[in-house]
Scaffold this motif. Structure first.
Motif, short mmCIF file in Angstrom:
data_model
loop_
_atom_site.label_atom_id
_atom_site.label_comp_id
_atom_site.label_asym_id
_atom_site.label_seq_id
_atom_site.Cartn_x
_atom_site.Cartn_y
_atom_site.Cartn_z
N SER A 1 3.92 3.02 -8.89
CA SER A 1 3.09 2.62 -7.64
C SER A 1 2.28 1.27 -8.10
O SER A 1 1.63 0.42 -7.22
N ASP B 1 -0.53 3.86 -1.85
CA ASP B 1 0.61 4.64 -1.10
C ASP B 1 1.58 3.55 -1.18
O ASP B 1 1.70 2.47 -0.03
N ASN C 1 5.60 2.87 -0.95
CA ASN C 1 7.03 3.44 -0.67
C ASN C 1 7.85 3.91 -2.07
O ASN C 1 7.85 3.27 -3.01
N LYS D 1 5.43 12.07 -1.89
CA LYS D 1 4.58 12.47 -0.50
C LYS D 1 4.68 13.79 -0.14
O LYS D 1 3.44 14.12 0.72
N ILE E 1 -7.57 3.80 0.61
CA ILE E 1 -5.79 3.86 0.54
C ILE E 1 -5.66 2.59 0.54
O ILE E 1 -5.69 1.64 1.53
N SER F 1 -2.19 0.40 0.80
CA SER F 1 -0.68 0.58 1.34
C SER F 1 0.37 -0.55 1.06
O SER F 1 0.19 -1.60 1.64
#
Length: 178
Positions: A19, A93, A95, A134, A155, A157
């Motif tokens: 990530s 966060d 994908n 997740k 967070i 994203s």
């Protein structure tokens, strides 16, 4: 985020494999000049063996006794130690497809967040962990945050937001040194 990154002294960075945790950690360490602990670097022994949970806890407690630091890594079994001591937790966060690509793209690279004796690899077990992050890991992150509400929780994203966050931190640093 209401405060600037410089207002935080003890930062935890968590998120799925691939990530951008280590990238963010290195960037913030460059900006803030804080000591860094990459949990993967202390956790893994030769041959992909690992230290005990007790040793992981001991090493983290030793590190968090400092006034300023950044710790990169999930290790949910000891997240409470870091979350309790931190004044900021940053959750990436991202994908899972992007994370998987991130892991694959670093396979041939030397990683400063891993011990020198560990050869980068990707296997079905790791991909499964990324894919189920997740469902399996994120709830534990949020549960731990709920337990330590005094720790600010940010967070970020997606990769675009991550790059923007880092750019803004560098800009803040440049404006504060002028």
């Amino acid at each position: 985020m209401e405060k600037r990154i410089f207002d935080y002294k003890r930062i935890v960075i968590i998120g799925n494999g691939g990530s951008g945790k280590s990238f963010l950690t290195r960037s913030l360490a460059d900006i803030l000049e804080y000591p860094v602990l990459h949990l993967d670097k202390i956790f893994w022994l030769p041959g992909w063996e690992h230290i005990s949970r007790e040793e992981l806890v001991r090493l983290q407690k030793e590190f968090i006794s400092g006034d300023r630091w950044i710790i990169d890594g999930n290790y949910a079994s000891s997240l409470d130690i870091r979350m309790k001591a931190a004044d900021l937790a940053i959750y990436l966060d991202v994908n899972r497809l992007i994370c998987t690509h991130g892991v694959i793209s670093r396979l041939k690279k030397k990683r400063p967040d891993m011990p020198d004796y560990i050869e980068n690899k990707i296997d079905a077990k790791f991909v499964k962990w990324i894919w189920r992050f997740k469902r399996d890991v994120e709830p534990e992150i949020f549960r731990t945050h709920e337990e330590y509400k005094n720790t600010n929780f940010l967070i970020i994203s997606g990769r675009k937001a991550l790059r923007r966050f880092i750019s803004e931190a560098y800009a803040d640093n440049n404006s504060s040194t002028e």
